[in-house]
Design a protein around this motif. Structure first.
Motif, PDB file in Angstrom:
ATOM      1  N   LYS A  86       7.722  86.517   3.899  1.00 17.58           N
ATOM      2  CA  LYS A  86       9.182  86.534   3.767  1.00 17.58           C
ATOM      3  C   LYS A  86       9.847  86.701   5.131  1.00 17.58           C
ATOM      4  O   LYS A  86      10.817  86.004   5.459  1.00 17.58           O
ATOM      5  N   HIS A  87       9.332  87.618   5.943  1.00 19.96           N
ATOM      6  CA  HIS A  87       9.935  87.867   7.254  1.00 19.96           C
ATOM      7  C   HIS A  87       9.731  86.670   8.181  1.00 19.96           C
ATOM      8  O   HIS A  87      10.641  86.320   8.953  1.00 19.96           O
ATOM      9  N   ILE A  88       8.559  86.042   8.111  1.00 24.70           N
ATOM     10  CA  ILE A  88       8.324  84.834   8.906  1.00 24.70           C
ATOM     11  C   ILE A  88       9.295  83.740   8.486  1.00 24.70           C
ATOM     12  O   ILE A  88       9.967  83.124   9.322  1.00 24.70           O
ATOM     13  N   PHE A  89       9.387  83.498   7.185  1.00 24.85           N
ATOM     14  CA  PHE A  89      10.242  82.426   6.691  1.00 24.85           C
ATOM     15  C   PHE A  89      11.702  82.673   7.036  1.00 24.85           C
ATOM     16  O   PHE A  89      12.417  81.755   7.469  1.00 24.85           O
ATOM     17  N   GLU A  90      12.168  83.892   6.838  1.00 26.15           N
ATOM     18  CA  GLU A  90      13.582  84.178   7.098  1.00 26.15           C
ATOM     19  C   GLU A  90      13.933  84.032   8.578  1.00 26.15           C
ATOM     20  O   GLU A  90      15.092  83.769   8.913  1.00 26.15           O
ATOM     21  N   ASN A  91      12.971  84.171   9.455  1.00 28.22           N
ATOM     22  CA  ASN A  91      13.250  84.083  10.893  1.00 28.22           C
ATOM     23  C   ASN A  91      13.072  82.693  11.475  1.00 28.22           C
ATOM     24  O   ASN A  91      13.761  82.346  12.447  1.00 28.22           O
ATOM     25  N   ILE A  92      12.160  81.885  10.916  1.00 27.37           N
ATOM     26  CA  ILE A  92      11.943  80.563  11.513  1.00 27.37           C
ATOM     27  C   ILE A  92      12.140  79.417  10.523  1.00 27.37           C
ATOM     28  O   ILE A  92      12.036  78.251  10.908  1.00 27.37           O
ATOM     29  N   GLN A  93      12.422  79.751   9.241  1.00 25.86           N
ATOM     30  CA  GLN A  93      12.738  78.743   8.223  1.00 25.86           C
ATOM     31  C   GLN A  93      11.658  77.667   8.107  1.00 25.86           C
ATOM     32  O   GLN A  93      11.940  76.467   8.000  1.00 25.86           O
ATOM     33  N   ILE A  94      10.402  78.117   8.107  1.00 28.76           N
ATOM     34  CA  ILE A  94       9.253  77.238   7.936  1.00 28.76           C
ATOM     35  C   ILE A  94       8.472  77.709   6.710  1.00 28.76           C
ATOM     36  O   ILE A  94       8.261  78.910   6.553  1.00 28.76           O
ATOM     37  N   PRO A  95       8.055  76.795   5.833  1.00 30.75           N
ATOM     38  CA  PRO A  95       7.251  77.217   4.682  1.00 30.75           C
ATOM     39  C   PRO A  95       6.024  78.008   5.108  1.00 30.75           C
ATOM     40  O   PRO A  95       5.427  77.750   6.157  1.00 30.75           O
TER      41      PRO A  95
END
Length: 452
Positions: free
Chosen positions: A177-186
């Motif tokens: 979730k934190h990765i996705f919210e910061n870089i918008q990559i699946p």
């Protein structure tokens, strides 16, 4: 019936039972690693021609099943996106749908990595209801053991939803979730974890046997009712089948089941890391969690394990997150999994994605200087925040090894330790107990590791 007709029937029957098959993790709903040569493999009839076509570029790649009934090939993945399809054709055809291209991580360890929202985490109901992220996908590996490395495992891909998140690794979810919210990559998270298991069961047998110290420790492990302890028993069934799958890196949270041989854990963890990287034929990032303070049965076994984890950071392309500020000395399963996942994600965001500028660890001890009357410890930051408990958590000793509480003086990035009764101190230690909680931090509030 004529011989010719019988031959035709037999050939037709053989072909009908020769359908190509795939490992369970190549399936609809999966995430593939972006901008990579991704290996795809499976099984079929010997000599069976294989065609794989990807919808993101329309390219077709061909292969042929070998003598042992296995085939493999590589496809080029684009920058993140989707959904896409992959058509795989042999004597039968398989169409994989709803595929995303993004970042794929393997998370592993024992119960604290396996722990789900349903098991009990902070604000569980609220967090479950918010877990609607179609761009995050989960693959949960089912528990299994084997005496030899296996070719496949049991599990399935699920889209992140309140129902799927509820029973998945909470740390894996918060990381994604934190990765996705910061870089918008699946993000695809493959969770292969098993509570109460020692690192030996996650390490190939030949790697353990190659080191007499580790082999002796492995032989001393006693069977327990909640999980296997035999060397390589879990690795063979729950890790080996994944080897070769293109991923971004590993996350590891384990150690509580190795406190009985804690002094050698740095060597054990280094061996595990090396063996996994060998299996993947790539020096992949390996980020791990230092276990939290807890009331272990034997004095110092927990802190010795934590210090050994600190020492394991000598292995290249690794990082450790310290959680001595968010643990629970009365509960070996701290309920704050959110901050653990976020701290791991920040390591990845900083080291791999250039998307985080803050600190990813607390003060690190770099070196020390011993001279008459004092020991000086040098850290990697000038932002040393030492609370009242920290004042009591440093000890020094002379050649006798008899540790006494030290008086401390902070000077920029150094801490000077003295004791009027110790003329020539040569040893120092910090937070040296199973239950010592975070007392030395940086400006961002991240804690230092205990050490000796």
């Amino acid at each position: 019936m004529s011989i010719k007709l019988l031959a035709v029937i037999l050939i037709a029957s053989f072909s009908s039972f020769a359908n190509i098959t795939l490992p369970s993790f190549f399936n609809s709903g999966m995430v593939l690693q972006q901008k990579s040569k991704v290996k795809i493999w499976g099984w079929g009839k010997t000599g069976e021609p294989i065609q794989v076509q990807t919808s993101w570029d329309g390219n077709q790649v061909v292969s042929k099943t070998d003598t042992y009934g296995k085939w493999s090939l590589e496809v080029e993945t684009p920058i993140y996106g989707g959904p896409y399809e992959i058509k795989i054709k042999g004597y039968n055809e398989i169409i994989l749908k709803n595929i995303l291209i993004g970042e794929v991580w393997v998370v592993s360890g024992q119960s604290n990595m396996e722990w789900s929202a349903a098991s009990g985490i902070d604000n569980a109901e609220t967090e479950i209801q918010k877990a609607n992220f179609p761009e995050i996908r989960f693959f949960g590996v089912n528990h299994a053991t084997a005496s030899n490395p296996q070719q496949n495992l049991s599990g399935e891909w699920q889209v992140c939803s309140p129902e799927s998140m509820k029973h998945f690794s909470a740390i894996g979810y918060y990381f994604a979730k934190h990765i996705f919210e910061n870089i918008q990559i699946p993000v695809g998270i493959i969770n292969t974890s098993w509570g109460g298991t020692p690192a030996e069961s996650w390490t190939p047998e030949e790697s353990i046997k190659a080191d007499p110290v580790l082999y002796k420790d492995a032989l001393s492990l006693k069977e327990v009712p909640w999980g296997p302890v035999k060397t390589a028993s879990i690795y063979n069934a729950m890790v080996a089948p994944l080897a070769g799958l293109k991923i971004k890196g590993f996350l590891w949270y384990q150690g509580e089941s190795n406190v009985m041989n804690a002094a050698n854990y740095d060597k054990l963890l280094g061996t595990l890391i090396g063996s996994w990287r060998k299996a993947w034929a790539e020096e992949l990032p390996f980020y791990f969690v230092q276990i939290a303070p807890y009331k272990y049965g034997s004095p110092e076994e927990g802190v010795i394990l934590r210090n050994a984890q600190r020492l394991a950071m000598i292995v290249p392309n690794t990082a450790m997150v310290t959680i001595s500020d968010i643990g629970n000395i009365d509960d070996i399963h701290p309920k704050n999994k959110k901050d653990v996942g976020i701290r791991l994600a920040n390591v990845a965001l900083k080291n791999l994605y250039s998307a985080y500028k803050g600190d990813i660890s607390g003060p690190k001890l770099l070196l020390y200087e011993s001279k008459k009357g004092q020991i000086t410890l040098f850290f990697d930051t000038h932002e040393l925040k030492c609370d009242k408990n920290c004042q009591n958590n440093f000890e020094i000793a002379d050649v006798s090894g008899d540790f006494k509480k030290a008086n401390i003086r902070i000077k920029s990035n150094s801490i000077v330790l003295t004791n009027s009764k110790i003329a020539y101190p040569i040893f120092a230690r910090f937070e040296w107990s199973n239950t010592a909680e975070a007392s030395l931090k940086n400006n961002q509030g991240l804690p230092a590791s205990d050490f000796i």
